[in-house]
Design a protein around this motif. Structure first.
Motif, short mmCIF file in Angstrom:
data_model
loop_
_atom_site.label_atom_id
_atom_site.label_comp_id
_atom_site.label_asym_id
_atom_site.label_seq_id
_atom_site.Cartn_x
_atom_site.Cartn_y
_atom_site.Cartn_z
N VAL A 85 61.54 -0.46 -7.02
CA VAL A 85 61.34 0.58 -8.03
C VAL A 85 62.21 0.30 -9.25
O VAL A 85 61.94 0.76 -10.35
N LYS A 86 63.25 -0.51 -9.07
CA LYS A 86 64.13 -0.83 -10.19
C LYS A 86 63.55 -1.90 -11.10
O LYS A 86 64.10 -2.17 -12.16
N ARG A 87 62.51 -2.56 -10.66
CA ARG A 87 61.97 -3.66 -11.48
C ARG A 87 60.45 -3.66 -11.48
O ARG A 87 59.81 -4.68 -11.59
N SER A 88 59.90 -2.48 -11.31
CA SER A 88 58.45 -2.41 -11.23
C SER A 88 57.85 -1.95 -12.56
O SER A 88 58.41 -1.11 -13.26
N TRP A 89 56.69 -2.47 -12.87
CA TRP A 89 55.95 -2.02 -14.05
C TRP A 89 55.62 -0.54 -13.94
O TRP A 89 55.54 0.17 -14.95
N ASN A 90 55.39 -0.08 -12.73
CA ASN A 90 55.03 1.33 -12.57
C ASN A 90 56.17 2.23 -13.02
O ASN A 90 55.94 3.29 -13.62
N THR A 91 57.41 1.80 -12.76
CA THR A 91 58.56 2.56 -13.24
C THR A 91 58.62 2.51 -14.76
O THR A 91 58.89 3.52 -15.42
N VAL A 92 58.39 1.31 -15.28
CA VAL A 92 58.43 1.14 -16.74
C VAL A 92 57.42 2.08 -17.40
O VAL A 92 57.73 2.78 -18.37
N LYS A 93 56.23 2.11 -16.82
CA LYS A 93 55.18 2.98 -17.41
C LYS A 93 55.60 4.44 -17.36
O LYS A 93 55.41 5.19 -18.31
N ALA A 94 56.18 4.85 -16.24
CA ALA A 94 56.60 6.25 -16.11
C ALA A 94 57.65 6.58 -17.15
O ALA A 94 57.60 7.63 -17.80
N LEU A 95 58.62 5.66 -17.33
CA LEU A 95 59.68 5.92 -18.29
C LEU A 95 59.15 5.89 -19.72
O LEU A 95 59.58 6.68 -20.57
N GLU A 96 58.23 4.99 -19.99
CA GLU A 96 57.63 4.95 -21.33
C GLU A 96 56.95 6.28 -21.65
O GLU A 96 57.05 6.80 -22.77
N SER A 97 56.27 6.82 -20.66
CA SER A 97 55.59 8.10 -20.91
C SER A 97 56.60 9.19 -21.21
O SER A 97 56.33 10.10 -22.00
N ILE A 98 57.78 9.09 -20.62
CA ILE A 98 58.83 10.09 -20.88
C ILE A 98 59.40 9.90 -22.28
O ILE A 98 59.53 10.85 -23.07
N PHE A 99 59.74 8.65 -22.61
CA PHE A 99 60.38 8.39 -23.91
C PHE A 99 59.41 8.58 -25.07
O PHE A 99 59.83 8.81 -26.21
N ASN A 100 58.12 8.46 -24.81
CA ASN A 100 57.14 8.57 -25.90
C ASN A 100 56.65 10.01 -26.11
O ASN A 100 55.86 10.27 -27.01
N LYS A 101 57.07 10.90 -25.24
CA LYS A 101 56.53 12.26 -25.32
C LYS A 101 57.13 13.00 -26.51
O LYS A 101 58.34 13.24 -26.58
N LYS A 102 56.25 13.37 -27.45
CA LYS A 102 56.70 13.97 -28.71
C LYS A 102 57.36 15.33 -28.47
O LYS A 102 56.87 16.15 -27.70
N GLY A 103 58.46 15.52 -29.14
CA GLY A 103 59.12 16.83 -29.13
C GLY A 103 59.95 17.09 -27.89
O GLY A 103 60.60 18.14 -27.78
N ASP A 104 59.95 16.18 -26.97
CA ASP A 104 60.70 16.39 -25.75
C ASP A 104 62.13 15.91 -25.92
O ASP A 104 62.41 15.07 -26.79
N PHE A 105 63.02 16.42 -25.11
CA PHE A 105 64.41 16.01 -25.19
C PHE A 105 64.55 14.49 -25.05
O PHE A 105 65.38 13.86 -25.69
N PHE A 106 63.74 13.93 -24.17
CA PHE A 106 63.89 12.50 -23.87
C PHE A 106 63.13 11.60 -24.85
O PHE A 106 63.11 10.39 -24.66
N GLU A 107 62.49 12.18 -25.84
CA GLU A 107 61.76 11.34 -26.78
C GLU A 107 62.73 10.44 -27.54
O GLU A 107 63.74 10.89 -28.08
N ILE A 108 62.41 9.17 -27.58
CA ILE A 108 63.23 8.21 -28.32
C ILE A 108 62.29 7.34 -29.16
O ILE A 108 61.31 6.80 -28.63
N PRO A 109 62.59 7.19 -30.44
CA PRO A 109 61.70 6.35 -31.26
C PRO A 109 61.83 4.89 -30.87
O PRO A 109 62.88 4.43 -30.43
#
Lengths: 573, 287
Positions: free
Chosen positions: A517-541
């Motif tokens: 889980v530390k090196r899986s694309w599936n984790t990467v995708k999940a985190l990308e969805s978090i960081f890309n979510k507009k207006g959310d605390f975790f959004e990062i440009p």
């Protein structure tokens, strides 16, 4: 030595408390948020560096993957975390894997003066892990014993019939003898009391590659199986403890004064786990829980990735997304299944009636007395060959189903139902003493002797003959326990991972095990969805330009500098 | 019955081994690993079809149960919760009119430990051609293949005609066998006529641990082996095989088979392993 250690410790404390000195490929930017990627139990800084680098290069963040002492307990780890500058900004956050999640929650409850403001946990054992309990309740030992008992049984059995094999393969005797000698040279390694991880892994290699015929053709493997059954098995019985120690070392780290702190604390519903769950909730709602769920044979894959862990010098770093294969243990399993089935098919030919008839045919063609004697000797081995075939069938079942099932039992993610099942045997029933008692009679209580049923080996409605007995179906009833499995990531069950009540979002990702889980694309995708979510605390440009065009390229391994292993304090690089 | 006395002994051995289906290599790994998509497609196409145009077809279902029990203090107990395995198969055996070729196709109907959905490691179909056994999963992927009989020496597979011999023909052959054993007068083999229909053959041999004995019971009336028992050097029963038959057009067809074996587990307990196969719905027809 002691003075030097203290000096190093002090220097490390100065370094880590005074600046963000953790290794990172990105230059520090005071305008960016800090994101801390925290490893789990018995981890190293570079275990999370794959994720840290990937996102640090792609997003506007200062990405750190520090290393902290993780085997001395959650309280100790949380205390150690105080040196990090979490509150440099009020929107820094932490991403954790496994036990790191519990440390983070514990830290948040204890240290309000230097808080991070968001927490993403990945595969955290929020309620603990039954796997940790398995070491003390004997489940794990029983599991390893089972591998020895049933997993190598077929191969050991095949050796019983070595004369039959050597008749076919007489020319290979020298090769076999040479290999025996070679193995004898290596064997002392097994006899040593193994308490270090590297030795334990070496010993495991023996089990995998020598006891089990994964890398040799079968006649050679038979020799190893024979050596195993004759010489090595006894040592391996004692070695069960070593296997347990190896697993403990691998998963929980070195024992300190004989205590695996991680094992104690991560037991299901341990006192500290309970106190974390019953304590104050996370101080804000910036909480996300990523839950890992595996495919059906995840347990095997987990074992594989864990046991292979030390062979990966570049573990984590640059290896994002490289979790494609099913791993060593899965490969071995599938290999053994196929091999066992093929061997079963071969051995059953001799036992089959057609084999008998065919042998008879050639025998009569040859018309040679010596050939006759040899043929009768071969034919007399029919039951042995059939039993060997059955042993390989059992072994097929073991590697196909039982192995995994027993490992799952160690995880505690099973529940049971029982039912009654019946199967039938044919038993010869004596109808009366027409012929009088027979010598050697009594195959079954109250049945006729061997002559009777061999006189009438015919069953069915129109049973001919006029013997004093008949064949009957006799039911045999067993209570069968059916096992059902909760999903897991191979070490933590889904219910435990989902046990963080105040997580505002839970994301489930498939096809990852606790390590990958530390090196899986599936984790990467999940985190990308978090960081890309507009207006959310975790959004990062995103950065305007990624720092490295291909941050995920699997570069040739550049081993990380080894850290001193002789003390609890790990020096940051 | 013609006899060929001038066959070199090495060839005799080769013939016997070929007949017994004992190739030197039991598992052809390269077959598994070097499969190409084309090869798989070809195998998928013909794996369930016989190439025999005219002959006999013997079909039946087999129900096989495997169970292991601890033998402690004379009592039996199941060794583990998952120790009872059961599988049901449909089997079709084709024998050509000349009795030279035999092909066998098995299809898995039921398995007690099938995982939900597609189970890639489970053998769903088996084919036996030229003495070569191949196992495929439900998607048609080849899981394993044994070496074909006679692949190395160019001999054909086992003579298929033996499979459908009548009782009388089988009996005649067994009588010939016994006569040859008698003529050989080997000190390793004892024969005893237990009754007009039953002969017991005791063979003394040796393995790495010492002398072994095996006892075979033959039925002369039906021309079939019924029971074989193997004992180790301590005289302990190591394994046994019981085979019972049904008569179909006076051909004894295997109808029940029971293999019993013993092992010692890690705690030093003796464990009995039974594999019981019932052959049902037996049909024999010409085509």
């Amino acid at each position: 030595m002691r003075t030097i250690k203290i000096a190093i410790l002090m220097a490390a404390m100065v370094l880590t408390t005074s600046s963000q000195a953790q290794e990172t490929l990105q230059p520090f930017n005071p305008d960016y948020r800090d994101v801390y990627w925290m490893h789990g139990l018995n981890g190293k800084g570079h275990y999370m560096q794959g994720l840290a680098d990937y996102f640090g290069n792609m997003y506007q963040m200062n990405s750190y993957s520090p290393e902290y002492p993780s085997t001395l307990g959650i309280d100790h780890a949380a205390n150690y975390w105080r040196r990090y500058d979490f509150d440099r900004r009020n929107d820094n956050f932490v991403v954790t894997q496994s036990m790191g999640g519990l440390v983070a929650r514990y830290y948040d409850q204890r240290y309000a003066d230097n808080r991070f403001n968001g927490l993403i946990t990945i595969a955290a054992p929020h309620l603990g892990s039954e796997f940790a309990n398995s070491f003390d309740n004997g489940k794990l030992k029983s599991f390893f014993d089972g591998v020895l008992n049933d997993g190598v049984e077929g191969f050991a059995k095949a050796v019983v019939d070595m004369p039959l094999v050597t008749l076919v393969l007489g020319v290979q005797e020298k090769l076999v003898s040479d290999l025996e000698k070679e193995f004898e040279k290596l064997r002392p390694n097994l006899t040593k009391q193994v308490d270090g991880k590297s030795k334990a892994l070496l010993a495991l290699d023996y089990i995998v590659f020598f006891m089990l015929p994964s890398s040799f053709e079968w006649p050679v493997s038979n020799v190893f199986a024979r050596i195993t059954s004759n010489n090595v098995t006894k040592q391996l019985q004692r070695f069960g403890i070593t296997l347990g120690a190896m697993a403990a070392n691998t998963v929980f780290g070195e024992a300190i004064n004989g205590v695996y702190m991680g094992k104690e604390e991560l037991k299901y519903n341990s006192p500290i786990v309970r106190s974390i769950n019953n304590g104050a909730p996370f101080h804000n709602r910036n909480t996300i829980n990523i839950v890992g769920k595996a495919k059906d044979n995840i347990d095997i894959r987990f074992l594989s990735s864990t046991l292979d862990k030390d062979k990966l010098t570049d573990w984590g770093r640059n290896s994002i997304g490289l979790v494609k294969d099913d791993g060593l243990q899965s490969f071995i399993n599938n290999y053994l299944i196929a091999k066992s089935q093929a061997l079963s098919a071969d051995f059953s030919k001799v036992g089959n009636i057609s084999g008998w008839a065919a042998a008879l045919h050639f025998l009569l063609l040859a018309g040679d007395p010596l050939a006759t004697v040899n043929a009768v000797k071969l034919l007399s081995k029919r039951s042995t060959c059939k039993e060997i075939a059955a042993a390989f069938d059992r072994q097929t079942n073991f590697w196909r189903y039982t192995f995994e099932s027993r490992y799952e039992t160690c995880l505690g993610n099973k529940y049971y139902t029982t039912s009654t099942e019946t199967y039938y045997e044919r038993v010869w029933v004596d109808d009366g003493p027409i012929h009088g008692p027979k010598p050697g009679a009594g195959l079954q209580p109250g049945t006729g002797g061997p002559i009777d049923f061999i006189e009438e080996p015919i069953i069915g409605d129109d049973m001919p003959g006029s013997s004093n007995g008949h064949w009957e179906y006799i039911p045999r009833t067993y209570t069968v326990t059916h096992t059902h499995t909760h999903p897991s990531d191979g070490i933590v069950t889904l219910p435990s991972q989902k046990g963080w009540k105040e997580a505002s979002v839970t994301i489930e990702i498939d096809d990852v095990d606790h390590e990958s889980v530390k090196r899986s694309w599936n984790t990467v995708k999940a985190l990308e969805s978090i960081f890309n979510k507009k207006g959310d605390f975790f959004e990062i440009p995103l950065r305007e330009k990624a720092l490295t065009p291909e941050p995920i390229l699997p570069k040739p391994g550049k081993p990380l500098p080894r850290l001193p292993d002789d003390g609890p304090i790990m020096i940051l690089e | 019955m013609k006899t060929i006395n001038r066959i070199p002994r090495t060839l005799q051995t080769a013939l016997l081994l070929a007949a017994l289906g004992l190739p030197p290599m039991a598992c052809n790994e390269s077959t598994m690993e070097q499969q190409t998509a084309t090869e798989l497609t070809d195998q998928q196409t013909d794996r369930a079809q016989t190439s025999i145009k005219h002959g006999s077809r013997l079909s039946y279902t087999t129900t096989k149960v495997m169970v292991s029990s601890n033998l402690n203090n004379g009592a039996k107990s199941q060794t583990a919760s998952d120790a009872l395995f059961k599988e049901v198969q449909q089997v079709d055996v084709f024998v050509d009119n000349e009795g030279k070729r035999c092909e066998e196709f098995s299809r898995l109907l039921e398995h007690s430990h099938k995982k939900p959905g597609y189970d890639p490691t489970l053998v769903a179909e088996r084919t036996v051609r030229n003495g070569q056994t191949m196992g495929f999963n439900a998607a048609g992927r080849l899981l394993y293949a044994t070496e074909p009989s006679g692949a190395k020496d160019g001999l054909s597979s086992s003579p298929a005609e033996e499979l459908l011999l009548t009782c009388a023909e089988r009996s005649e052959r067994i009588q010939l066998l016994l006569e040859q054993v008698r003529n050989a007068a080997s000190s390793d083999i004892d024969m005893e006529q237990l009754s007009p229909n039953v002969v017991r053959i005791t063979v003394r041999d040796a393995d790495a641990n010492g002398p072994t004995t095996s006892v075979t019971y033959l039925n002369l009336k039906y021309g079939v082996p019924v029971k074989v028992e193997a004992y180790n050097s301590q005289g302990l029963l190591q394994n046994s095989l019981l085979q019972l038959y049904k008569l179909v057009d006076d051909v004894p067809v295997l109808a029940y088979e029971e293999t019993v074996g013993y092992s010692t587990n890690i705690d030093g307990e003796r464990v009995e392993h039974k594999a019981i196969t019932h052959f049902d719905n037996i049909k024999l027809e010409k085509f």
